[in-house]
Design a protein around this motif. Structure first.
Motif, PDB file in Angstrom:
ATOM      1  N   ARG A 114      -4.922 -43.299 -19.317  1.00  0.00           N
ATOM      2  CA  ARG A 114      -3.613 -42.887 -19.839  1.00  0.00           C
ATOM      3  C   ARG A 114      -3.536 -43.353 -21.304  1.00  0.00           C
ATOM      4  NH1 ARG A 114       0.271 -41.608 -15.648  1.00  0.00           N
ATOM      5  NH2 ARG A 114      -1.026 -40.712 -13.988  1.00  0.00           N
ATOM      6  N   ILE A 166      -1.281 -43.982 -24.641  1.00  0.00           N
ATOM      7  CA  ILE A 166       0.118 -44.338 -24.860  1.00  0.00           C
ATOM      8  C   ILE A 166       0.391 -44.472 -26.355  1.00  0.00           C
ATOM      9  CG2 ILE A 166       1.940 -45.969 -24.249  1.00  0.00           C
ATOM     10  CD1 ILE A 166      -0.122 -47.096 -22.139  1.00  0.00           C
ATOM     11  N   ASN A 180       4.355 -51.031 -20.138  1.00  0.00           N
ATOM     12  CA  ASN A 180       5.030 -51.182 -18.846  1.00  0.00           C
ATOM     13  C   ASN A 180       5.643 -49.870 -18.370  1.00  0.00           C
ATOM     14  OD1 ASN A 180       4.550 -53.900 -18.148  1.00  0.00           O
ATOM     15  ND2 ASN A 180       6.159 -54.615 -19.542  1.00  0.00           N
ATOM     16  N   GLN A 181       6.193 -49.102 -19.294  1.00  0.00           N
ATOM     17  CA  GLN A 181       6.756 -47.795 -18.918  1.00  0.00           C
ATOM     18  C   GLN A 181       5.669 -46.870 -18.391  1.00  0.00           C
ATOM     19  OE1 GLN A 181       8.850 -46.352 -22.360  1.00  0.00           O
ATOM     20  NE2 GLN A 181      10.449 -47.917 -22.226  1.00  0.00           N
ATOM     21  N   ALA A 182       4.498 -46.907 -19.032  1.00  0.00           N
ATOM     22  CA  ALA A 182       3.385 -46.065 -18.580  1.00  0.00           C
ATOM     23  C   ALA A 182       2.880 -46.511 -17.217  1.00  0.00           C
ATOM     24  CB  ALA A 182       2.259 -46.097 -19.607  1.00  0.00           C
ATOM     25  N   GLU A 208       4.672 -48.024 -14.904  1.00  0.00           N
ATOM     26  CA  GLU A 208       5.694 -47.642 -13.927  1.00  0.00           C
ATOM     27  C   GLU A 208       5.612 -46.154 -13.620  1.00  0.00           C
ATOM     28  OE1 GLU A 208      10.581 -47.693 -13.408  1.00  0.00           O
ATOM     29  OE2 GLU A 208       9.643 -48.790 -15.052  1.00  0.00           O
ATOM     30  N   SER A 209       5.430 -45.353 -14.650  1.00  0.00           N
ATOM     31  CA  SER A 209       5.345 -43.910 -14.471  1.00  0.00           C
ATOM     32  C   SER A 209       4.164 -43.509 -13.597  1.00  0.00           C
ATOM     33  CB  SER A 209       5.245 -43.227 -15.837  1.00  0.00           C
ATOM     34  OG  SER A 209       5.054 -41.835 -15.699  1.00  0.00           O
ATOM     35  N   ALA A 210       3.050 -44.238 -13.768  1.00  0.00           N
ATOM     36  CA  ALA A 210       1.841 -43.916 -13.008  1.00  0.00           C
ATOM     37  C   ALA A 210       1.822 -44.576 -11.631  1.00  0.00           C
ATOM     38  CB  ALA A 210       0.610 -44.351 -13.798  1.00  0.00           C
ATOM     39  N   GLY A 211       2.681 -45.567 -11.432  1.00  0.00           N
ATOM     40  CA  GLY A 211       2.650 -46.324 -10.191  1.00  0.00           C
ATOM     41  C   GLY A 211       1.476 -47.270 -10.121  1.00  0.00           C
ATOM     42  N   TRP A 212       1.049 -47.781 -11.258  1.00  0.00           N
ATOM     43  CA  TRP A 212      -0.113 -48.672 -11.339  1.00  0.00           C
ATOM     44  C   TRP A 212       0.336 -50.111 -11.570  1.00  0.00           C
ATOM     45  CZ3 TRP A 212      -3.567 -45.594 -15.355  1.00  0.00           C
ATOM     46  CH2 TRP A 212      -3.969 -44.382 -14.766  1.00  0.00           C
TER      47      TRP A 212
END
Length: 255
Positions: free
Chosen positions: A6, A8, A39-41, A43-47
């Motif tokens: 990902r 960012i 952290n937003q990335a 959370e978005s990915a569920g990682w």
């Protein structure tokens, strides 16, 4: 199974990267330019973040280490030559070491020049390298702590990777780099085409990163100091590759 990546956008022109090994679920952040964006990335990915891999000590690469470590209790891995400058470091690595994310491994290469202890992480099995500020699309890092000889040697390590290797650089500098590259290598048709492509991409706010080793060998003046046309343009026809590289870097510094 290939790694998941990902990309960012961070700060004004940085890129952060998350790398996930699909088999184990382990996730590394390549540098930490902006912990909130990372952290937003996540959370978005569920990682869940398990590792940080720092390329060098500059704040826009290691400044988010402690905030992310506090939240995730992740392991921080960074360059041995700069370990006293890497916040929260748990493990220092250098040339020839490997970093494992489950069954996925990355080779560590020392690439001094931009900083004295800069390292990059080469995921050979995935044809991917995270190169920090050593190389950019059509550019290279400014020599803050190293010498032209060191940086040229570092760039050669990258240039000998397979041409399809994707290079994940840490900044969106490509449009400005293309303008400089054309000033020292104006008759390079591959460069002309690439510069036009970059202009079109940036008008649409499309990232120009990653690039590839093959693309850089064709268009990046800092990988082409042995090219006679470039040498002639900067007035060093027949000079050593290190001298041509050093002059090219000095010209970029004042461009």
């Amino acid at each position: 199974m290939p790694i998941e990546i990902r990309q960012i956008p961070c700060l004004s022109d940085n890129y952060g990267y998350l790398v996930r090994d699909a088999t184990s679920g382990l996730v590394a952040s390549i540098d930490t330019p902006d912990p909130e964006a990372i952290n937003q990335a996540l959370e978005s990915a569920g990682w869940k973040l398990t590792h940080i891999l720092n390329t060098h000590h500059h704040y826009d690469h290691a400044g988010g280490n402690l905030a992310l470590k506090e939240k995730w209790s992740c392991e921080i891995i960074g360059p041995r030559g700069e370990q006293e400058k890497i916040p929260g470091i748990d493990r220092a690595v250098g040339n020839g070491d490997t970093v494992a994310l489950g069954p996925t491994t990355a080779s560590v290469l020392d690439t001094p020049g931009h900083t004295a202890g800069h390292v990059i992480y080469h995921f050979k099995g995935d044809d991917v390298a995270f190169v920090g500020d050593t190389i950019f699309a059509m550019g290279c890092g400014r020599l803050f702590e190293g010498t032209p000889d060191q940086m040229w040697a570092s760039l050669q390590k990258i240039s000998t990777m397979p041409p399809e290797t994707k290079l994940y650089c840490a900044h969106e500098y490509t449009k400005a780099n293309a303008a400089f590259a054309l000033s020292v290598d104006p008759d390079n048709t591959a460069l002309q085409h690439r510069a036009a492509e970059v202009d079109a991409m940036r008008e649409k706010n499309i990232p120009t990163v990653p690039t590839t080793v093959g693309q850089e060998l064709a268009t990046n003046p800092f990988l082409r100091p042995d090219d006679g046309a470039l040498q002639a343009t900067i007035g060093l026809l027949g000079a050593s590759t290190v001298d041509v590289f050093a002059k090219t870097r000095a010209l970029k510094d004042s461009f």
